[in-house]
Design an enzyme around this catalytic site. Structure first.
Site, PDB file in Angstrom:
ATOM      1  N   SER A   1      38.944-112.997  59.967  1.00  0.00           N
ATOM      2  CA  SER A   1      39.641-111.712  60.029  1.00  0.00           C
ATOM      3  C   SER A   1      38.920-110.721  60.942  1.00  0.00           C
ATOM      4  CB  SER A   1      39.791-111.130  58.623  1.00  0.00           C
ATOM      5  OG  SER A   1      38.534-111.010  57.981  1.00  0.00           O
TER       6      SER A   1
ATOM      7  N   LYS B   1      24.607-102.742  52.031  1.00  0.00           N
ATOM      8  CA  LYS B   1      25.746-102.085  51.375  1.00  0.00           C
ATOM      9  C   LYS B   1      26.608-103.101  50.637  1.00  0.00           C
ATOM     10  CE  LYS B   1      28.828-103.551  54.560  1.00  0.00           C
ATOM     11  NZ  LYS B   1      30.123-104.225  54.403  1.00  0.00           N
TER      12      LYS B   1
END
Length: 349
Positions: free
Chosen positions: A14, A195
């Site tokens: 993606s 993160k």
């Protein structure tokens, strides 16, 4: 805008496909490499990549390839968009078919367990010096699904050679995709990788039904421990207040587009790790990065309580709710001590 180039995107998932679209919108000749014949055939014949970006039409100046020697012919810049665990293997394959220098732009977000290497360090270690011109990292708050819809997105690029970073900025920047430069390659890579750990934890919190208060606490305290480790590793604390830090943290911890949030959400709802990874069907970088960050915290003697608890949930079968309770029962402390510790560490370095 830069001169038009032939650019190879290595990795037809993606993110690789979405970035190929940005480059194609800027009128570059884009070659998109993947190892699945059926997928590449679909890209070339239907101009779609339904398995990764449903209902998105790809620009016709994106051409798919399965052979590395063909995709690299006449290319000076490659976008490396493969999972962290595949980087060494892919780079070794590139070195077998390519002898001229390349600028490698990596867009993955992870740290290698056991070696504790950042991706740029992996690239420098694996790639022959005669083949490697520059390494550039592109990171920031950017879901492939939204980039492919040409929604406004901002990212940061960094490199040891800022001229190379500026060239990559020119290759990508357009009215939908704004690119900033940042000279702190360590901070940009650490922020982008870690993160994902906090996004897993935020997903767990949501899966447990704890709501916005808990998630706000996780994001805020998560940023503190990311910054603590990053500064110890040589990053600037200011980087973590920017796109590659708090920006990426917000988008990954709050969106259902985030595969790390989705994986954490399933863990919070009682699924075990094997079930979650099978259900996801795509790489969840935060799982490997949690192991790597846990090792780095020990190496640099940095307190990372969220990472530590998540490590136990993922790899030591600790119940997710018990893990959250453990975080809440920690010894009381002063929030400002974190800020003082961060700047003291930076001054010592």
């Amino acid at each position: 805008m830069s001169q038009k180039e032939k650019i190879a995107v290595i990795g037809a998932g993606s993110w690789g496909t979405a970035l190929a679209m940005v480059l194609a919108d800027n009128d570059h000749e884009v070659r998109l490499w993947g190892h699945k014949e059926k997928q590449i055939k679909e890209i070339n014949e239907n101009h779609t990549n339904e398995a990764y970006l449903s209902a998105i039409s790809l620009p016709k100046n994106i051409v798919g390839y399965t052979k590395l020697d063909q995709v690299l012919e006449g290319i000076e810049t490659i976008i490396l968009a493969v999972p962290t665990k595949a980087i060494r293997e892919v780079l070794q394959s590139i070195a077998e078919v390519r002898k001229e220098p390349l600028t490698i732009v990596h867009v993955s977000k992870g740290i290698e367990p056991d070696t504790s290497k950042r991706i740029s360090e992996m690239i420098e270690e694996v790639t022959p010096k005669t083949l490697l011109k520059d390494v550039v990292v592109l990171s920031g708050p950017s879901h492939a699904e939204e980039v492919s819809l040409r929604h406004p997105t901002t990212v940061a690029v960094s490199s040891k050679n800022m001229k190379a970073a500026e060239k990559v900025q020119d290759l990508f920047i357009n009215q939908n995709f704004r690119v900033y430069t940042n000279p702190d390659i360590v901070g940009v890579e650490i922020g982008g990788a870690l993160k994902n750990i906090i996004a897993l934890a935020a997903g767990i919190s949501d899966g447990l039904g704890y709501g916005d208060n808990a998630k706000a606490a996780l994001v805020t305290r998560g940023l503190a421990e990311i910054t603590r480790l990053g500064v110890k590793m040589g990053a600037s604390p200011l980087t973590f207040s920017g796109l590659a830090g708090i920006g990426d943290l917000i988008v990954t911890c709050t969106s259902t587009h985030s595969r790390n949030w989705r994986a954490g959400n399933l863990l919070g709802k009682g699924k075990n790790l094997d079930e979650v990874l099978e259900n996801m069907g795509m790489v969840v970088e935060g799982v490997r990065t949690t192991r790597a960050a846990y090792q780095l915290a020990e190496k640099y003697d940095v307190q990372m309580p969220i990472t530590s608890v998540l490590y136990d949930i993922l790899f030591n079968d600790i119940d997710a709710k018990d893990g959250v309770d453990r975080l809440m029962a920690r010894t009381k402390t002063n929030e400002m001590e974190d800020i003082a510790d961060i700047f003291m560490a930076q001054n010592q370095d």
